[in-house]
Write an enzyme that holds these catalytic residues in place. Structure first.
Site, mmCIF file in Angstrom:
data_model
loop_
_atom_site.group_PDB
_atom_site.id
_atom_site.type_symbol
_atom_site.label_atom_id
_atom_site.label_comp_id
_atom_site.label_asym_id
_atom_site.label_seq_id
_atom_site.Cartn_x
_atom_site.Cartn_y
_atom_site.Cartn_z
ATOM 1 N N CYS A 126 -5.793 -3.306 1.559
ATOM 2 C CA CYS A 126 -5.649 -3.528 3.002
ATOM 3 C C CYS A 126 -6.966 -3.760 3.742
ATOM 4 O O CYS A 126 -7.541 -4.835 3.674
ATOM 5 C CB CYS A 126 -4.874 -2.371 3.626
ATOM 6 S SG CYS A 126 -4.190 -2.788 5.262
ATOM 7 N N GLU A 156 0.829 -1.199 0.000
ATOM 8 C CA GLU A 156 0.000 0.000 0.000
ATOM 9 C C GLU A 156 0.871 1.261 0.000
ATOM 10 O O GLU A 156 1.900 1.315 0.686
ATOM 11 C CB GLU A 156 -0.882 -0.040 1.258
ATOM 12 C CG GLU A 156 -1.948 0.995 1.359
ATOM 13 C CD GLU A 156 -2.857 0.743 2.564
ATOM 14 O OE1 GLU A 156 -3.834 1.497 2.727
ATOM 15 O OE2 GLU A 156 -2.585 -0.197 3.355
ATOM 16 N N GLY A 216 -9.551 -61.005 1.264
ATOM 17 C CA GLY A 216 -8.138 -60.795 1.582
ATOM 18 C C GLY A 216 -7.532 -59.688 0.744
ATOM 19 O O GLY A 216 -6.330 -59.451 0.794
ATOM 20 N N SER A 228 -16.162 -54.049 -12.619
ATOM 21 C CA SER A 228 -17.013 -54.895 -11.788
ATOM 22 C C SER A 228 -17.930 -55.673 -12.717
ATOM 23 O O SER A 228 -18.112 -55.311 -13.887
ATOM 24 C CB SER A 228 -17.854 -54.045 -10.820
ATOM 25 O OG SER A 228 -18.709 -53.169 -11.544
ATOM 26 N N THR A 229 -18.496 -56.722 -12.207
ATOM 27 C CA THR A 229 -19.427 -57.539 -12.982
ATOM 28 C C THR A 229 -20.845 -57.042 -12.752
ATOM 29 O O THR A 229 -21.308 -56.973 -11.606
ATOM 30 C CB THR A 229 -19.330 -59.016 -12.560
ATOM 31 O OG1 THR A 229 -18.001 -59.477 -12.825
ATOM 32 C CG2 THR A 229 -20.327 -59.868 -13.314
ATOM 33 N N TYR A 230 -21.494 -56.677 -13.845
ATOM 34 C CA TYR A 230 -22.858 -56.151 -13.747
ATOM 35 C C TYR A 230 -23.750 -57.170 -13.039
ATOM 36 O O TYR A 230 -23.816 -58.341 -13.414
ATOM 37 C CB TYR A 230 -23.398 -55.855 -15.142
ATOM 38 C CG TYR A 230 -24.681 -55.067 -15.153
ATOM 39 C CD1 TYR A 230 -24.659 -53.685 -15.039
ATOM 40 C CD2 TYR A 230 -25.913 -55.706 -15.267
ATOM 41 C CE1 TYR A 230 -25.833 -52.940 -15.048
ATOM 42 C CE2 TYR A 230 -27.097 -54.975 -15.271
ATOM 43 C CZ TYR A 230 -27.050 -53.594 -15.161
ATOM 44 O OH TYR A 230 -28.206 -52.872 -15.162
ATOM 45 N N SER A 286 -12.366 -55.333 0.407
ATOM 46 C CA SER A 286 -13.155 -56.063 1.406
ATOM 47 C C SER A 286 -12.551 -55.889 2.799
ATOM 48 O O SER A 286 -13.268 -55.914 3.800
ATOM 49 C CB SER A 286 -13.254 -57.543 1.038
ATOM 50 O OG SER A 286 -11.993 -58.174 1.055
ATOM 51 N N LYS A 333 -0.707 -11.695 14.978
ATOM 52 C CA LYS A 333 -1.499 -11.105 13.898
ATOM 53 C C LYS A 333 -1.190 -11.751 12.548
ATOM 54 O O LYS A 333 -2.070 -11.878 11.692
ATOM 55 C CB LYS A 333 -1.257 -9.598 13.820
ATOM 56 C CG LYS A 333 -2.164 -8.873 12.827
ATOM 57 C CD LYS A 333 -1.941 -7.357 12.851
ATOM 58 C CE LYS A 333 -2.856 -6.655 11.870
ATOM 59 N NZ LYS A 333 -2.672 -5.181 11.861
ATOM 60 N N LYS A 358 -9.334 2.909 -2.408
ATOM 61 C CA LYS A 358 -9.618 2.093 -1.227
ATOM 62 C C LYS A 358 -11.028 2.386 -0.730
ATOM 63 O O LYS A 358 -11.462 3.548 -0.695
ATOM 64 C CB LYS A 358 -8.592 2.402 -0.134
ATOM 65 C CG LYS A 358 -8.643 1.505 1.090
ATOM 66 C CD LYS A 358 -7.455 1.816 2.007
ATOM 67 C CE LYS A 358 -7.404 0.902 3.218
ATOM 68 N NZ LYS A 358 -6.197 1.164 4.037
#
Length: 631
Positions: free
Chosen positions: A168, A45, A353, A471-473, A357, A201, A114
């Site tokens: 500021c 400033e 395992g 994944s399997t539907y 899971s 501060k 400002k």
């Protein structure tokens, strides 16, 4: 540079009431910024005069000298593309304003006054200055030229950068001007400040800058007055901060006896698209603004910013306990609500395992602990098949025994053979049919046992698998509550590792983490896994990286590749990253039909693929446009 810009915060060594000397110091820092390919550099400033000039601002000589120094700076930056934001005192309509001047290529592009003037305790700004908060659609004359003047000014390069400037105390106001700037499209905010040092501060100041960048979904660059300011009543430490969307990217060491310059590369393209993707930003009220077009900006030759290769995983190890506890509690409370609402006291989990899971079992066990429920009502079912190895089965059994849950075993070999016979499938043909028959057999067993026990089937599939459709539907794709559906593979590893604090299962966890990821659907070889998922679909660390940037802010494929090359550096070359990114995109688009009917499950992080909330996409969308971008 895919929306990246380099910005800087400079704190110049100040000589109070000597604008020419300050101008020379400013130019040194401007040239340093230009050499570093900085697009915009901001200074403190009242940069040229010093903030603490006090009643000297009311003296004609100081203002005349300041204006001469402004011209001196303009003459010396004509050949530079870097934008310079300086603090100046401006006499306009017989009033004195505390302002920010935006300079580029030897010209003043605009001046912003400002809005909020502190006038208590050590600050007496209203003694010299007046507020410019109501000045809009106005121009002023400076150095013989008409210059846009007002709080309604924004500056843009016509691409990804639009910035605004406040000064500021504006940031400390109840409604900072930067809020309105952001609502009108500013994704980069600058603050010229003179914030004195008091105990603690600086911490509040940094938090204020950081949180304002988050609130505005923008980058925020802050520069505060430092060495050389008067210490008659206060001391100025020269704090420079650069934050982006709630994270501080850089800040300097305060109390330096020399000038300092910090830089950071900010992703403004990301800021723009985050506003569209995950906020109520578009509901913000727009005001009339004047948009000032910038000249060409410095071109960055390379990105100087670390890109995390694991965006889903907390970067600070110190946060690990907090984050993992939070994830586990989200999972556990999601499950508790589902079970209590359905008046169900038993949970069934297919335990293999493997990573997924394991986490589902551990989180379910934690939920039962929280509620004081009998852990024997967690029924863990191991279902060995043609590819099951003794290592994974043994880990599953040992984990169940250590947790005190009920363990059952159902061998699916004979069931699968019967299914092959029923549909006329050759058992030597190790096709997708061979694999999916087993996956569906396991799900069927779990569902039927749940009916038998009056229990709830807990899904184990994770967010990464859901993204890839791995994944399997109507097999492992289906469950009664998908506990892991909001957690990607890289984060699952992180959370499971946290459970090693339980000494009773630490060794088991170690071996599970060390086991290759596999559905174990193809016959094993000498009790060794032959089907490694990451060799088929690619490394999960890459897919999680792709998923984050693709979903979080809709990044284009070529930018995702660019970021991945930076994040993974020498681990993967461009050809490898491109190969797996294409696979990710193809599978993400082609497998949407599985996500369209996925079961309920808790959202854990900011990204989820639930069709009921976070991700709505047609199952037959075409991927060609995305793939072409990688050619």
């Amino acid at each position: 540079m895919f929306g990246f810009y380099r910005v800087a915060s400079a704190v110049n060594k100040t000589t109070v009431a000597n604008p020419q000397k300050n101008a020379e110091e400013i130019l040194t820092l401007v040239k340093e910024a230009a050499d570093k390919e900085v697009s915009v550099v901001v200074f403190p400033e009242l940069t040229l005069t010093g903030y603490t000039a006090s009643d000297l601002f009311l003296n004609q000589t100081l203002l005349a000298s300041q204006n001469e120094s402004i011209q001196y700076i303009l003459n010396n930056i004509k050949e530079l593309d870097t934008i310079v934001i300086l603090g100046i005192a401006l006499l306009e309509a017989d009033r004195l304003y505390n302002c920010a001047a935006v300079l580029q290529g030897g010209e003043i592009l605009g001046i912003i006054p400002k809005s909020y003037l502190p006038n208590n305790k050590e600050f007496y700004e209203k003694r010299q200055f007046v507020s410019g908060r109501d000045i809009v659609r106005t121009a002023t004359e400076l150095l013989g030229k008409e210059v846009p003047f007002g709080v309604d000014l924004l500056f843009t390069d016509g691409r990804d950068m639009t910035f605004g400037v406040e000064i500021c105390e504006d940031l400390w106001a109840v409604t900072p001007p930067s809020n309105h700037m952001a609502s009108n499209g500013a994704n980069l905010l600058f603050n010229l400040s003179a914030s004195n040092e008091l105990i603690g501060k600086h911490e509040y100041r940094e938090e204020l800058v950081r949180t304002q960048s988050a609130r505005c979904m923008a980058a925020y660059v802050y520069s505060s007055a430092g060495v050389g300011e008067s210490t008659t009543d206060t001391v100025y430490g020269g704090h420079a901060i650069i934050s982006e969307y709630g994270a501080t990217l850089a800040q300097n060491e305060r109390f330096s006896l020399e000038s300092s310059l910090i830089t950071a590369d900010i992703d403004l393209e990301r800021m723009r698209w985050l506003r569209i993707n995950e906020s109520s930003y578009s509901d913000g009220r727009r005001k009339k603004t004047r948009l000032i077009k910038l000249k060409s900006l410095p071109m960055m030759s390379e990105l100087q910013r670390d890109i995390t290769p694991a965006p889903f995983v907390p970067s600070r190890y110190a946060d690990k306990k907090l984050r993992c506890d939070e994830i586990i509690h989200i999972q556990a409370h999601g499950l508790i609500k589902r079970m209590t609402h359905a008046h169900i006291i038993k949970a069934l989990i297919g335990i293999s395992g493997g990573l997924d899971s394991t986490l589902a079992l551990l989180s379910t066990h934690r939920a039962f602990e929280m509620m004081g429920w009998d852990s024997r009502n967690i029924i863990a079912v191991t279902m060995p098949g043609f590819g099951t190895t003794s290592r994974t089965k043994s880990n599953a059994v040992k984990l169940c025994e250590a947790l005190g849950v009920t363990l059952k075993e159902v061998d699916i070999t004979d069931i699968s053979l019967q299914e092959f016979k029923a549909i006329g499938h050759d058992t030597e043909e190790l096709s997708v049919t061979y694999e999916n028959v087993q996956a569906r057999a396991r799900t069927s067993i779990l569902m039927n046992m749940a009916n038998q026990e009056g229990g709830l089937v807990i899904g184990t599939g994770d967010l990464s698998e859901i993204a890839l459709g791995w994944s399997t539907y109507n097999g492992d794709h289906m469950s009664m509550y998908a506990l892991n559906s909001g957690i990607p593979k890289t984060l699952i590893k992180y959370v499971i590792e946290y459970y090693k604090s339980n000494k009773a299962i630490a060794d088991i966890i170690d071996d599970i983490l060390d086991t290759p990821i596999s559905p174990e659907l193809l016959p094993h070889s000498d009790d060794k896994i032959v089907q490694e998922t990451e060799e088929i679909v690619g490394p999960y660390e890459l897919h999680d990286f792709f998923l984050y940037h693709f979903i979080k802010y809709g990044a284009k494929p070529d930018k995702i590749r660019f970021l991945a090359m930076r994040a993974f550096d020498i681990k993967y070359d461009e050809e490898t990253i491109t190969k797996w990114l294409k696979i990710f995109l193809q599978r993400f688009f082609n497998q949407q039909f599985k996500r369209s009917c996925m079961p309920d499950g808790p959202k854990v992080g900011t990204i989820s693929l639930s069709p009921r909330a976070d991700w709505k996409m047609p199952s037959d969308a075409d991927v060609d446009v995305w793939l072409r971008m990688l050619e």
